[in-house]
Write a protein that holds these residues in place. Structure first.
Motif, PDB file in Angstrom:
ATOM      1  N   THR A  66       9.718  42.102  44.180  1.00  0.00           N
ATOM      2  CA  THR A  66      10.931  42.144  44.988  1.00  0.00           C
ATOM      3  C   THR A  66      12.154  41.754  44.153  1.00  0.00           C
ATOM      4  OG1 THR A  66       9.581  41.403  46.844  1.00  0.00           O
ATOM      5  CG2 THR A  66      11.967  41.292  47.133  1.00  0.00           C
ATOM      6  N   PRO A  67      13.211  42.545  44.202  1.00  0.00           N
ATOM      7  CA  PRO A  67      14.424  42.180  43.452  1.00  0.00           C
ATOM      8  C   PRO A  67      15.008  40.856  43.948  1.00  0.00           C
ATOM      9  CG  PRO A  67      14.533  44.463  44.175  1.00  0.00           C
ATOM     10  CD  PRO A  67      13.353  43.842  44.861  1.00  0.00           C
ATOM     11  N   ALA A  68      15.494  40.068  43.031  1.00  0.00           N
ATOM     12  CA  ALA A  68      16.150  38.799  43.375  1.00  0.00           C
ATOM     13  C   ALA A  68      17.630  39.058  43.631  1.00  0.00           C
ATOM     14  CB  ALA A  68      15.980  37.806  42.238  1.00  0.00           C
ATOM     15  N   HIS A  69      18.167  38.367  44.618  1.00  0.00           N
ATOM     16  CA  HIS A  69      19.591  38.474  44.928  1.00  0.00           C
ATOM     17  C   HIS A  69      20.285  37.127  44.844  1.00  0.00           C
ATOM     18  CE1 HIS A  69      19.167  42.613  46.195  1.00  0.00           C
ATOM     19  NE2 HIS A  69      18.105  42.258  46.877  1.00  0.00           N
ATOM     20  N   ALA A  70      19.507  36.057  44.836  1.00  0.00           N
ATOM     21  CA  ALA A  70      20.086  34.712  44.825  1.00  0.00           C
ATOM     22  C   ALA A  70      19.552  33.918  43.640  1.00  0.00           C
ATOM     23  CB  ALA A  70      19.731  33.987  46.121  1.00  0.00           C
ATOM     24  N   VAL A  71      20.354  32.989  43.181  1.00  0.00           N
ATOM     25  CA  VAL A  71      19.930  32.050  42.146  1.00  0.00           C
ATOM     26  C   VAL A  71      20.056  30.666  42.758  1.00  0.00           C
ATOM     27  CG1 VAL A  71      20.448  31.090  39.875  1.00  0.00           C
ATOM     28  CG2 VAL A  71      20.585  33.555  40.250  1.00  0.00           C
ATOM     29  N   ASP A  72      18.989  29.901  42.690  1.00  0.00           N
ATOM     30  CA  ASP A  72      18.944  28.605  43.354  1.00  0.00           C
ATOM     31  C   ASP A  72      18.569  27.516  42.358  1.00  0.00           C
ATOM     32  OD1 ASP A  72      18.827  27.803  46.479  1.00  0.00           O
ATOM     33  OD2 ASP A  72      17.562  26.456  45.306  1.00  0.00           O
ATOM     34  N   HIS A  73      19.120  26.339  42.578  1.00  0.00           N
ATOM     35  CA  HIS A  73      18.767  25.173  41.769  1.00  0.00           C
ATOM     36  C   HIS A  73      17.366  24.716  42.149  1.00  0.00           C
ATOM     37  CE1 HIS A  73      23.156  25.108  41.718  1.00  0.00           C
ATOM     38  NE2 HIS A  73      23.083  24.359  40.633  1.00  0.00           N
ATOM     39  N   ILE A  74      16.506  24.448  41.185  1.00  0.00           N
ATOM     40  CA  ILE A  74      15.188  23.903  41.493  1.00  0.00           C
ATOM     41  C   ILE A  74      15.370  22.549  42.171  1.00  0.00           C
ATOM     42  CG2 ILE A  74      13.077  22.952  40.494  1.00  0.00           C
ATOM     43  CD1 ILE A  74      13.163  25.282  38.476  1.00  0.00           C
ATOM     44  N   LYS A  75      16.243  21.720  41.622  1.00  0.00           N
ATOM     45  CA  LYS A  75      16.580  20.450  42.262  1.00  0.00           C
ATOM     46  C   LYS A  75      17.998  20.581  42.794  1.00  0.00           C
ATOM     47  CE  LYS A  75      16.600  15.489  41.830  1.00  0.00           C
ATOM     48  NZ  LYS A  75      16.258  14.344  41.012  1.00  0.00           N
ATOM     49  N   ALA A  76      18.136  20.532  44.112  1.00  0.00           N
ATOM     50  CA  ALA A  76      19.433  20.727  44.764  1.00  0.00           C
ATOM     51  C   ALA A  76      20.470  19.721  44.259  1.00  0.00           C
ATOM     52  CB  ALA A  76      19.284  20.590  46.271  1.00  0.00           C
ATOM     53  N   ILE A  77      21.708  20.161  44.184  1.00  0.00           N
ATOM     54  CA  ILE A  77      22.806  19.296  43.768  1.00  0.00           C
ATOM     55  C   ILE A  77      22.874  18.081  44.684  1.00  0.00           C
ATOM     56  CG2 ILE A  77      25.316  19.133  43.485  1.00  0.00           C
ATOM     57  CD1 ILE A  77      25.280  22.165  42.880  1.00  0.00           C
ATOM     58  N   ARG A  78      22.709  18.307  45.984  1.00  0.00           N
ATOM     59  CA  ARG A  78      22.803  17.192  46.944  1.00  0.00           C
ATOM     60  C   ARG A  78      21.679  16.176  46.767  1.00  0.00           C
ATOM     61  NH1 ARG A  78      19.978  17.925  52.153  1.00  0.00           N
ATOM     62  NH2 ARG A  78      21.592  16.583  52.979  1.00  0.00           N
ATOM     63  N   ASN A  79      20.637  16.571  46.054  1.00  0.00           N
ATOM     64  CA  ASN A  79      19.525  15.658  45.782  1.00  0.00           C
ATOM     65  C   ASN A  79      19.559  15.128  44.348  1.00  0.00           C
ATOM     66  OD1 ASN A  79      18.566  15.982  48.387  1.00  0.00           O
ATOM     67  ND2 ASN A  79      17.246  17.684  47.841  1.00  0.00           N
ATOM     68  N   GLY A  80      20.717  15.255  43.708  1.00  0.00           N
ATOM     69  CA  GLY A  80      20.884  14.702  42.366  1.00  0.00           C
ATOM     70  C   GLY A  80      20.717  15.685  41.229  1.00  0.00           C
ATOM     71  N   GLY A  81      20.525  16.968  41.533  1.00  0.00           N
ATOM     72  CA  GLY A  81      20.399  17.970  40.479  1.00  0.00           C
ATOM     73  C   GLY A  81      21.754  18.297  39.871  1.00  0.00           C
ATOM     74  N   PRO A  82      21.768  18.742  38.604  1.00  0.00           N
ATOM     75  CA  PRO A  82      23.034  19.088  37.961  1.00  0.00           C
ATOM     76  C   PRO A  82      23.621  20.380  38.541  1.00  0.00           C
ATOM     77  CG  PRO A  82      21.205  19.618  36.521  1.00  0.00           C
ATOM     78  CD  PRO A  82      20.618  18.915  37.714  1.00  0.00           C
ATOM     79  N   ALA A  83      24.931  20.451  38.600  1.00  0.00           N
ATOM     80  CA  ALA A  83      25.606  21.640  39.129  1.00  0.00           C
ATOM     81  C   ALA A  83      25.380  22.858  38.238  1.00  0.00           C
ATOM     82  CB  ALA A  83      27.099  21.372  39.281  1.00  0.00           C
ATOM     83  N   PHE A  84      25.339  22.649  36.926  1.00  0.00           N
ATOM     84  CA  PHE A  84      25.173  23.737  35.971  1.00  0.00           C
ATOM     85  C   PHE A  84      23.986  23.421  35.063  1.00  0.00           C
ATOM     86  CE2 PHE A  84      29.692  23.320  37.054  1.00  0.00           C
ATOM     87  CZ  PHE A  84      29.905  24.570  37.639  1.00  0.00           C
ATOM     88  N   PRO A  85      22.772  23.555  35.597  1.00  0.00           N
ATOM     89  CA  PRO A  85      21.582  23.181  34.831  1.00  0.00           C
ATOM     90  C   PRO A  85      21.224  24.227  33.787  1.00  0.00           C
ATOM     91  CG  PRO A  85      20.918  24.136  36.900  1.00  0.00           C
ATOM     92  CD  PRO A  85      22.426  24.045  36.930  1.00  0.00           C
ATOM     93  N   PRO A  86      20.304  23.876  32.887  1.00  0.00           N
ATOM     94  CA  PRO A  86      19.768  24.897  31.974  1.00  0.00           C
ATOM     95  C   PRO A  86      19.119  26.008  32.800  1.00  0.00           C
ATOM     96  CG  PRO A  86      19.055  22.705  31.308  1.00  0.00           C
ATOM     97  CD  PRO A  86      19.718  22.558  32.639  1.00  0.00           C
ATOM     98  N   ILE A  87      19.088  27.180  32.254  1.00  0.00           N
ATOM     99  CA  ILE A  87      18.605  28.359  32.982  1.00  0.00           C
ATOM    100  C   ILE A  87      17.169  28.204  33.485  1.00  0.00           C
ATOM    101  CG2 ILE A  87      17.754  29.719  31.031  1.00  0.00           C
ATOM    102  CD1 ILE A  87      19.312  32.100  32.342  1.00  0.00           C
ATOM    103  N   ASP A  88      16.345  27.430  32.786  1.00  0.00           N
ATOM    104  CA  ASP A  88      14.962  27.245  33.225  1.00  0.00           C
ATOM    105  C   ASP A  88      14.843  26.269  34.392  1.00  0.00           C
ATOM    106  OD1 ASP A  88      15.604  25.052  31.643  1.00  0.00           O
ATOM    107  OD2 ASP A  88      13.585  24.867  30.816  1.00  0.00           O
ATOM    108  N   GLN A  89      15.962  25.693  34.828  1.00  0.00           N
ATOM    109  CA  GLN A  89      15.961  24.833  36.009  1.00  0.00           C
ATOM    110  C   GLN A  89      16.574  25.541  37.216  1.00  0.00           C
ATOM    111  OE1 GLN A  89      17.583  20.933  35.191  1.00  0.00           O
ATOM    112  NE2 GLN A  89      16.397  20.762  33.310  1.00  0.00           N
TER     113      GLN A  89
END
Length: 103
Positions: free
Chosen positions: A35-58
């Motif tokens: 299935t084609p992807a249309h969205a890119v999501d943070h593995i760890k949400a920003i609101r849960n302490g994830g970085p806003a601009f993480p490395p691509i593998d995150q």
């Protein structure tokens, strides 16, 4: 989206880079679908302490269905525990907490 960081050029470049590298939904791929992807999501949400601009593998490339499921889990503070529903290609449940996987 009109909220930071999604309205920045930096995020748009990162999103395009991720979709170019992983154009198919990574959740669907693990089920054997293309299935084609249309969205890119943070593995760890920003609101849960994830970085806003993480490395691509995150980041995850996701279809709309899986993005909606993951976002709902994040809103319930279950993002770290988010599992993909369904079965692996061998028929075993994907959820490690499924009773089938009990010892």
């Amino acid at each position: 989206m009109s909220r930071w960081p999604y309205n920045t050029q930096r995020w748009q470049r990162l999103r395009r880079k991720k979709l170019a590298r992983d154009p198919l939904c990574q959740a669907c791929e693990s089920l054997g679908h293309g299935t084609p992807a249309h969205a890119v999501d943070h593995i760890k949400a920003i609101r849960n302490g994830g970085p806003a601009f993480p490395p691509i593998d995150q980041l995850l490339s996701l279809c709309q269905t899986h993005h909606t499921q993951k976002t709902a889990a994040d809103m319930l503070d279950q993002g770290e525990a988010w599992t993909l529903r369904g079965c692996n290609p061998d028929g075993t449940p994907r959820d490690p907490d499924d009773p089938w996987n009990a010892p």
